[in-house]
Design an enzyme around this catalytic site. Structure first.
Site, mmCIF file in Angstrom:
data_model
loop_
_atom_site.group_PDB
_atom_site.id
_atom_site.type_symbol
_atom_site.label_atom_id
_atom_site.label_comp_id
_atom_site.label_asym_id
_atom_site.label_seq_id
_atom_site.Cartn_x
_atom_site.Cartn_y
_atom_site.Cartn_z
ATOM 1 N N HIS A 1 23.497 4.009 15.855
ATOM 2 C CA HIS A 1 23.004 2.645 15.104
ATOM 3 C C HIS A 1 21.926 3.308 14.211
ATOM 4 C CE1 HIS A 1 19.976 -0.439 14.643
ATOM 5 N NE2 HIS A 1 20.838 -1.324 14.520
ATOM 6 N N ASN A 2 20.761 3.777 14.813
ATOM 7 C CA ASN A 2 19.843 4.250 14.106
ATOM 8 C C ASN A 2 20.154 5.310 13.024
ATOM 9 O OD1 ASN A 2 18.307 2.657 15.602
ATOM 10 N ND2 ASN A 2 16.739 4.138 15.909
ATOM 11 N N LYS B 1 22.751 3.390 20.587
ATOM 12 C CA LYS B 1 21.682 2.948 19.967
ATOM 13 C C LYS B 1 21.191 3.982 18.945
ATOM 14 C CE LYS B 1 18.125 0.358 18.607
ATOM 15 N NZ LYS B 1 17.290 1.441 18.105
ATOM 16 N N SER C 1 17.826 -3.548 19.460
ATOM 17 C CA SER C 1 17.536 -3.255 18.175
ATOM 18 C C SER C 1 17.385 -4.671 17.720
ATOM 19 C CB SER C 1 18.699 -3.015 17.264
ATOM 20 O OG SER C 1 18.499 -2.825 16.068
ATOM 21 N N GLU D 1 21.680 3.570 10.556
ATOM 22 C CA GLU D 1 20.452 2.695 9.776
ATOM 23 C C GLU D 1 19.917 3.652 8.833
ATOM 24 O OE1 GLU D 1 17.680 0.837 12.582
ATOM 25 O OE2 GLU D 1 16.143 2.132 11.671
#
Ligand code: 6PG
Length: 486
Positions: free
Chosen positions: A184-185, A181, A127, A188
């Site tokens: 994480h997104n 990840k 990222s 986000e």
């Protein structure tokens, strides 16, 4: 044995920048790509001689065994195509790292397929965009522990650093790197939608101009909300438009008022947001695992609604646009910083709760303190708050939800009133607030000792004999429900 060699397959912008980053950190790098331009571009930008070739054989020959190979190609079929060409040419013990945004079930399958061939495979979330890849990303590798020791110094040399600690660590087994990840997104997406709603509340709800809004985001970025996404939101609001258009040619109502000298780029960007799927995958898996992530779900849905531009325009002329000025614009703006703090915290809490459940369900062995550590720098959701999350998980590695960490009790009791004020004033003015309102509902539901789900359980039993639990007796029960009055 630690290694100092890295091969990079795929020299597009992300691959090239990661390769250059590794080179700067003292690693010997070889790069390959199908395109001659990409290969030559990498060679030209490299500060010292590198192996850069379109010939896969020559690329592999340049790497001492056991090899470490980072694959940076678009997620999906291109990853399988690269692994298909690489695998027969690799030697036992070689490690292949997929650094793209691959879907975790694909990573799980690839991990098994490579293991059958005696090859190690990592799925690694990366990222930080192009800039991060070049100067310090956050990296989230997952897979077998043994080969990690070999590449740890390489990855640590490339990663962003916070307080002298690298934003990379072996996160867990199997597809855990890509899972982390993905979440994480998802976070986000949630934070971005929350910031967009704060912008809407200030723009339509309080009538503020772009510079004022940019100043406020900039000011908030000096306090507890300090984070990459708040910082870039301030920059975006201040950015002037460089395209010369006569005021008479400005598009519709969305354009700045005629005669205004300063024009902002943001005002000329079409209000439709695309997505590549990682937010949706987060919501899909959260639903599969039975973990509530309503703010992330709402953010995904908000992008879908934004994409219905033509339908929205038609509906607005038919039904009228609801949004107007809030009843008390000053109170609304005053509430926003604390409302954002509460909504951000709730969104991270949903993401971490999902990671906790997924780690158990998929046997990843995640340590949430380490995840928070790796997210403190380099990545898109980096924020000062992450340090507090890290401390909370260090103090209690079985914390069920960040909302009940002692560090946040006071923050929440202060900020939730502001969140309620912002939602109240915004919804009263007809401003759609899917992320803010779900964050508030999650917070209120999570701290509700009693919820009206007893009625839902009763309804299920009424029409389907699905049984219900009683608060005063063990076991499951079924009732003979009767139409009222009988
Ligand atoms: C990152 C980002 C990145 C992602 C973009 C676009 O961590 O650097 O998450 O991996 O590709 O943010 O994602 P969407 O197209 O889904 O918005």
């Amino acid at each position: 044995m630690p290694s100092s060699h890295l091969g990079v397959v795929g020299l597009g912008i992300m691959g090239r920048n990661l390769a250059l980053n590794a080179l700067d950190a003292g690693t010997e790098v070889a790069g390959t790509d199908l395109g001659d331009d990409a290969v030559r571009g990498f060679e030209a930008e490299a500060a010292r001689p590198v192996t850069a070739t379109t010939d896969l054989g020559a690329f592999l020959d340049a790497l001492p065994t056991p090899r470490n190979i980072l694959v940076m190609v678009p997620a999906g079929k291109p990853v399988d195509a690269v692994l298909g060409s690489l695998a027969p040419k690799l030697s036992e013990g070689d490690l292949v790292i997929d650094g793209g945004n691959s879907h975790f079930p694909d990573t799980r399958r690839r991990h098994d397929e490579m293991a059958e061939k005696g090859l190690h495979f990592f799925g690694m979330g990366v990222s930080g965009g192009e800039e991060g890849a070049r100067h310090g990303p956050s990296m989230m590798p997952g897979g077998p522990m043994d080969p990690y020791a070999r590449v740890a110094p390489i990855l640590e040399g490339m990663a962003a650093e916070v307080d002298g600690e690298p934003c990379v660590a072996h996160l867990g087994a199997g597809a855990s790197g890509h899972y982390v990840k993905m979440v994480h997104n998802g976070i986000e997406y949630g934070l971005m939608q929350i910031l967009a709603e704060a912008y809407d509340l200030m723009k339509r709800g309080a009538g503020l101009g772009n510079d004022r809004m940019g100043d406020l985001f900039g000011q908030w970025n000096t306090g507890p909300l300090r984070s990459y996404l708040v910082e870039i939101t301030a920059d975006i609001l201040h950015q002037p438009d460089t395209v010369e258009v006569h005021p008479d040619e400005m598009p519709g109502d969305e354009a700045p008022p005629k005669g205004m000298t300063g024009r902002y780029l943001l005002d000329f960007i079409k209000d439709t947001a695309k997505q590549k799927g990682t937010g949706k995958w987060t919501s899909q898996d959260a639903l599969d695992l039975g973990v509530p992530t309503p703010t992330i779900d709402a953010a995904v849905t908000a992008r879908y609604i934004s994409a219905l531009k033509e339908e929205r325009v038609a509906a607005a002329s038919l039904l009228g646009t609801p949004a107007g000025r809030a009843d008390d614009p000053d109170r609304l703006v005053e509430a926003l910083e604390r409302a954002l703090r509460a909504a951000f915290l709730v969104t991270y809490a949903q993401g971490f709760a999902l990671l906790k459940r997924a780690s158990d369900a998929y046997e990843y062995g995640l340590d949430l303190e380490t995840v928070a550590k790796v997210w403190r720098g380099g990545c898109i959701i980096r924020a000062d708050m992450l340090e507090t999350f890290r401390e909370a998980f260090r103090a209690d590695d079985d914390l069920p939800n960040l909302l009940v960490a002692p560090a946040f009790t006071e923050v929440l009791s202060d900020c939730r009133h502001a969140l309620r004020d912002a939602v109240d004033l915004g919804i009263g003015a007809g401003i759609p607030l899917p992320a803010f309102s779900t964050a508030l509902a999650y917070l209120d539901a999570y701290r509700s000792e009693w919820l009206p789900a007893n009625l839902v359980a009763a309804q299920r039993d009424y029409f389907g004999a699905h049984t219900f639990a009683r608060i005063d007796q063990e076991g499951m029960h079924h009732a003979q429900w009767m139409p009222a009055g009988l």
